[in-house]
Design a protein around this motif. Structure first.
Motif, PDB file in Angstrom:
ATOM      1  N   UNK A  77      33.355 -12.373   9.498  1.00  0.00           N
ATOM      2  CA  UNK A  77      33.846 -12.827   8.189  1.00  0.00           C
ATOM      3  C   UNK A  77      33.043 -13.989   7.631  1.00  0.00           C
ATOM      4  N   UNK A  78      32.250 -14.662   8.478  1.00  0.00           N
ATOM      5  CA  UNK A  78      31.397 -15.756   8.016  1.00  0.00           C
ATOM      6  C   UNK A  78      30.029 -15.166   7.670  1.00  0.00           C
ATOM      7  N   UNK A  79      29.764 -15.017   6.380  1.00  0.00           N
ATOM      8  CA  UNK A  79      28.558 -14.311   5.946  1.00  0.00           C
ATOM      9  C   UNK A  79      27.272 -15.056   6.293  1.00  0.00           C
ATOM     10  N   UNK A  80      27.315 -16.376   6.408  1.00  0.00           N
ATOM     11  CA  UNK A  80      26.122 -17.129   6.788  1.00  0.00           C
ATOM     12  C   UNK A  80      25.769 -16.860   8.242  1.00  0.00           C
ATOM     13  N   UNK A  81      26.780 -16.897   9.114  1.00  0.00           N
ATOM     14  CA  UNK A  81      26.541 -16.574  10.523  1.00  0.00           C
ATOM     15  C   UNK A  81      26.098 -15.120  10.668  1.00  0.00           C
ATOM     16  N   UNK A  82      26.708 -14.246   9.893  1.00  0.00           N
ATOM     17  CA  UNK A  82      26.350 -12.832   9.936  1.00  0.00           C
ATOM     18  C   UNK A  82      24.895 -12.620   9.530  1.00  0.00           C
ATOM     19  N   UNK A  83      24.463 -13.262   8.448  1.00  0.00           N
ATOM     20  CA  UNK A  83      23.089 -13.110   7.981  1.00  0.00           C
ATOM     21  C   UNK A  83      22.094 -13.611   9.022  1.00  0.00           C
ATOM     22  N   UNK A  84      22.385 -14.757   9.634  1.00  0.00           N
ATOM     23  CA  UNK A  84      21.508 -15.300  10.675  1.00  0.00           C
ATOM     24  C   UNK A  84      21.368 -14.301  11.826  1.00  0.00           C
ATOM     25  N   UNK A  85      22.489 -13.727  12.240  1.00  0.00           N
ATOM     26  CA  UNK A  85      22.473 -12.787  13.364  1.00  0.00           C
ATOM     27  C   UNK A  85      21.804 -11.470  12.998  1.00  0.00           C
ATOM     28  N   UNK A  86      21.977 -11.026  11.748  1.00  0.00           N
ATOM     29  CA  UNK A  86      21.237  -9.843  11.284  1.00  0.00           C
ATOM     30  C   UNK A  86      19.733 -10.054  11.468  1.00  0.00           C
ATOM     31  N   UNK A  87      19.264 -11.217  11.038  1.00  0.00           N
ATOM     32  CA  UNK A  87      17.835 -11.512  11.127  1.00  0.00           C
ATOM     33  C   UNK A  87      17.381 -11.625  12.578  1.00  0.00           C
ATOM     34  N   UNK A  88      18.169 -12.292  13.400  1.00  0.00           N
ATOM     35  CA  UNK A  88      17.797 -12.456  14.802  1.00  0.00           C
ATOM     36  C   UNK A  88      17.701 -11.105  15.507  1.00  0.00           C
TER      37      UNK A  88
ATOM     38  N   UNK B 240      16.053 -17.708  24.703  1.00  0.00           N
ATOM     39  CA  UNK B 240      17.063 -16.731  25.088  1.00  0.00           C
ATOM     40  C   UNK B 240      18.479 -17.204  24.842  1.00  0.00           C
ATOM     41  N   UNK B 241      18.634 -18.292  24.073  1.00  0.00           N
ATOM     42  CA  UNK B 241      19.965 -18.852  23.789  1.00  0.00           C
ATOM     43  C   UNK B 241      20.224 -18.850  22.284  1.00  0.00           C
ATOM     44  N   UNK B 242      21.411 -18.414  21.895  1.00  0.00           N
ATOM     45  CA  UNK B 242      21.815 -18.362  20.488  1.00  0.00           C
ATOM     46  C   UNK B 242      22.241 -19.748  20.021  1.00  0.00           C
ATOM     47  N   UNK B 243      21.905 -20.104  18.792  1.00  0.00           N
ATOM     48  CA  UNK B 243      22.264 -21.412  18.231  1.00  0.00           C
ATOM     49  C   UNK B 243      23.765 -21.655  18.339  1.00  0.00           C
ATOM     50  N   UNK B 244      24.125 -22.898  18.629  1.00  0.00           N
ATOM     51  CA  UNK B 244      25.521 -23.241  18.877  1.00  0.00           C
ATOM     52  C   UNK B 244      26.389 -23.105  17.626  1.00  0.00           C
ATOM     53  N   UNK B 245      25.785 -23.198  16.450  1.00  0.00           N
ATOM     54  CA  UNK B 245      26.607 -23.131  15.236  1.00  0.00           C
ATOM     55  C   UNK B 245      27.085 -21.712  14.917  1.00  0.00           C
ATOM     56  N   UNK B 246      26.611 -20.725  15.654  1.00  0.00           N
ATOM     57  CA  UNK B 246      27.169 -19.376  15.551  1.00  0.00           C
ATOM     58  C   UNK B 246      28.441 -19.366  16.398  1.00  0.00           C
ATOM     59  N   UNK B 247      29.570 -19.560  15.759  1.00  0.00           N
ATOM     60  CA  UNK B 247      30.834 -19.784  16.464  1.00  0.00           C
ATOM     61  C   UNK B 247      31.766 -18.580  16.478  1.00  0.00           C
TER      62      UNK B 247
ATOM     63  N   UNK C 193      25.642 -10.473  20.024  1.00  0.00           N
ATOM     64  CA  UNK C 193      24.243 -10.831  19.758  1.00  0.00           C
ATOM     65  C   UNK C 193      23.578 -11.384  21.012  1.00  0.00           C
ATOM     66  N   UNK C 194      24.340 -12.070  21.841  1.00  0.00           N
ATOM     67  CA  UNK C 194      23.780 -12.589  23.094  1.00  0.00           C
ATOM     68  C   UNK C 194      23.292 -11.452  23.984  1.00  0.00           C
ATOM     69  N   UNK C 195      23.995 -10.316  23.950  1.00  0.00           N
ATOM     70  CA  UNK C 195      23.557  -9.145  24.722  1.00  0.00           C
ATOM     71  C   UNK C 195      22.240  -8.601  24.179  1.00  0.00           C
ATOM     72  N   UNK C 196      22.092  -8.586  22.853  1.00  0.00           N
ATOM     73  CA  UNK C 196      20.837  -8.137  22.250  1.00  0.00           C
ATOM     74  C   UNK C 196      19.718  -9.118  22.586  1.00  0.00           C
ATOM     75  N   UNK C 197      20.049 -10.393  22.585  1.00  0.00           N
ATOM     76  CA  UNK C 197      19.064 -11.442  22.850  1.00  0.00           C
ATOM     77  C   UNK C 197      18.511 -11.329  24.263  1.00  0.00           C
ATOM     78  N   UNK C 198      19.390 -11.003  25.213  1.00  0.00           N
ATOM     79  CA  UNK C 198      18.935 -10.860  26.605  1.00  0.00           C
ATOM     80  C   UNK C 198      18.513 -12.189  27.184  1.00  0.00           C
ATOM     81  N   UNK C 199      17.277 -12.311  27.577  1.00  0.00           N
ATOM     82  CA  UNK C 199      16.757 -13.563  28.119  1.00  0.00           C
ATOM     83  C   UNK C 199      15.615 -14.092  27.280  1.00  0.00           C
ATOM     84  N   UNK C 200      14.905 -15.096  27.777  1.00  0.00           N
ATOM     85  CA  UNK C 200      13.782 -15.689  27.034  1.00  0.00           C
ATOM     86  C   UNK C 200      12.675 -14.666  26.765  1.00  0.00           C
ATOM     87  N   UNK C 201      12.111 -14.735  25.557  1.00  0.00           N
ATOM     88  CA  UNK C 201      11.004 -13.844  25.191  1.00  0.00           C
ATOM     89  C   UNK C 201       9.947 -14.669  24.445  1.00  0.00           C
ATOM     90  N   UNK C 202       9.242 -15.529  25.170  1.00  0.00           N
ATOM     91  CA  UNK C 202       8.289 -16.448  24.524  1.00  0.00           C
ATOM     92  C   UNK C 202       7.142 -15.745  23.804  1.00  0.00           C
TER      93      UNK C 202
END
Length: 573
Positions: free
Chosen positions: A191-202, A243-250, A258-267
């Protein structure tokens, strides 16, 4: 991923059937709509005691939303659906808004989603005929859900897209490529469109090689997503690197998925994206980050056409595909030539969606004709009779018939009736504009100034776009030949604010909540400017005796006339 080729012949047969048998399907559909509803209070009012197409056209009037709103309000407030519909009303669809500031609430049932899903499947078939190699990829689609409200009846009121995304139709959608997205469903439902947009991009960045198409419902959203990336790319790269999602995604569901999609570090991936985004020019940024993208799917007709140059810049002239024409009243049709230029987009009306009639817009006479009787080159306003209790309701769009696909008319969207300014989902008509300017007159009057004339335009050269209003004013007293703009800076800034205060709720939502519309700007022009504007239009062939100041300027050369006379600029605060 399941290919859809096995269904191609079936969908091609359906498309042929629909577009060849327009008159027969429309007549049968009207009977299907009306027969169960003959005992509704609304149709009883017009002596509809049996199904008869000619009786329906003779007795039941063509109406606006305001005409039928009292009946809809009764259902909203808890009365039985059979005030207007024998089929149970299961909710209400919210339109973008009206000139009065309130959103329209359209009665809704699952037939709407049946039609919408059918249109989605049909357009999927059409696209596969024109674009190859989509089956093994995913769509990076910027799709969002808005918070619903619960009416006094206990039924939900939502925008159409939210109704779809929260339904079983979306939850149980097919597993083919068209319904496969880089983002988990939880991101779309956030429901938070800003968080949603960030996660879409990530999610899209993490799966950059899988993206074969990209898009949004409207072009303005697509542009907003690119601008958002321009602001947040460093933080997004940091998420990918660590490999860590920003804390402001609450939002918990969003964060978990999204954390599952992120998986681990990908430098290495973070380095690649960082190198691309660090370049001095962002021209073609979309194809540089997502190299396998074949097209952009988004509405670029109507007021969205103003975003085409921006999208072409960022997307390296990828095809801009405008697939479907719909509204809160109904789904109308699809674009059967998806790779055409944005300015050439037309939609073939599907006769199984609703019963369609059309008010002729050419000449002084306003006839009402059926779908199969419209003529190429003529403009019309569509009138809808649907499965949820709307009978002969005007939609408010102006459409041009550009041709026929088999026997199905193809319509080009021309404009919203009476709308003069629009940036995003806001729609400001001439009445709204005059109402806002009347407040400006009061401010100027209290400062011994007189408004001489005004005009406006929607400036989308920057993002977000914003309304620009040109004002010519002079002092009340004759000896004051010049207005002291330094002295009156506070006055004109206040004028900006009172204009915004008087605009409708949809504008205010876009401006102050969504951020998709920027601060309103007043550009004060020198005395005599509107005389020069009149001279310009007369030189272009306008009649001196019938000339009227345009309240919204579309001509680039006319804007040059205005810009050459600007002496000061002010923004709302």
């Amino acid at each position: 991923m399941k290919p859809i080729s096995s269904n191609d012949e079936t969908w091609e047969a359906k498309l042929k059937h629909l577009t060849f048998n327009v008159k027969e399907i429309q007549n049968n559909l009207l009977e299907e709509i009306l027969t169960p509803n003959l005992k509704t209070e609304y149709l009883q009012r017009f002596n509809m005691d049996r199904f008869d197409k000619e009786l329906f056209k003779k007795n039941v009037p063509v109406v606006s939303y305001e005409d039928i709103q009292p009946y809809i309000d009764r259902v909203v407030n808890g009365e039985s659906s059979d005030v207007i519909s024998a089929r149970p009303i299961t909710g209400f669809l919210l339109s973008s808004g009206t000139s009065g500031g309130a959103q329209k609430m359209m009665p809704w049932n699952h037939k709407y989603l049946d039609n919408l899903t059918f249109a989605y499947d049909l357009r999927m078939h059409v696209i596969t005929k024109h674009v190859k190699g989509l089956e093994q990829g995913k769509g990076m689609m910027f799709l969002f859900t808005k918070q619903e409200t619960i009416t006094h009846s206990g039924l939900p009121a939502r925008v159409a897209t939210s109704s779809y995304f929260k339904s079983d139709y979306f939850k149980n959608r097919p597993s083919n490529w068209y319904y496969s997205y880089t983002s988990p469903d939880e991101v779309i439902l956030c429901s938070n469109n800003t968080q949603s947009l960030y996660c879409h991009l990530l999610c899209g960045l993490l799966q950059r090689d899988d993206v074969v198409r990209m898009g949004s419902i409207f072009a303005s959203v697509m542009v907003r997503a690119i601008k958002f990336l321009e602001t947040y790319w460093e933080e997004l790269c940091s998420n990918i690197r660590t490999g860590h999602l920003s804390e402001w995604i609450t939002d918990l569901a969003c964060r978990s998925s999204v954390s599952l999609v992120l998986g681990g570090p990908r430098p290495d991936l973070a380095d690649t994206i960082e190198t691309i985004c660090n370049q001095s020019s962002w021209k073609g940024i979309v194809t540089r980050i997502w190299p396998n993208t074949k097209y952009i799917e988004t509405v670029v007709t109507g007021s969205m056409g103003q975003y085409v140059p921006t999208l072409n810049y960022y997307c390296n002239d990828l095809p801009l595909v405008s697939t479907t024409y719909g509204s809160s009243e109904t789904t109308f049709g699809i674009n059967v030539d998806p790779l055409c230029k944005p300015e050439d987009v037309s939609y073939a009306f599907m006769p199984n969606m609703s019963y369609f009639e059309f008010i002729t817009m050419d000449g002084d006479k306003r006839d009402v004709v059926d779908l199969h009787d419209v003529k190429v080159g003529c403009t019309y306003e569509p009138v809808v009779t649907n499965f949820a209790g709307l009978y002969r309701m005007r939609v408010g769009d102006v459409l041009l018939v550009t041709g026929f696909y088999n026997n199905a008319p193809e319509f080009k969207f021309v404009r919203r009736e009476n709308v003069v300014l629009s940036i995003d989902s806001d729609k400001t008509n001439e009445e709204d504009l005059f109402k806002a300017v009347s407040q400006v007159k009061l401010v100027l009057d209290s400062s011994d100034l007189v408004l001489e004339d005004f005009t406006s335009y929607a400036d989308t050269s920057t993002f977000p776009g914003h309304y620009v209003v040109y004002l010519e004013a002079k002092a009340k007293k004759e000896e004051k030949k010049k207005v002291s703009l330094e002295v009156n800076e506070e006055v004109f800034t206040k004028c900006c604010s009172v204009m915004e205060d008087s605009l409708d709720n949809v504008y205010k939502r876009c401006r102050f909540k969504d951020g998709s519309v920027g601060p309103l700007e007043i550009r004060v022009v020198s005395e005599g400017t509107f005389d020069l504007l009149m001279d310009f239009f007369i030189s272009q062939g306008a009649s001196t005796g019938q000339y009227k100041t345009p309240r919204c300027i579309k001509s680039g050369k006319a804007l040059e006339v205005m810009e050459g006379c600007v002496v000061a600029k002010f923004f709302s605060t």
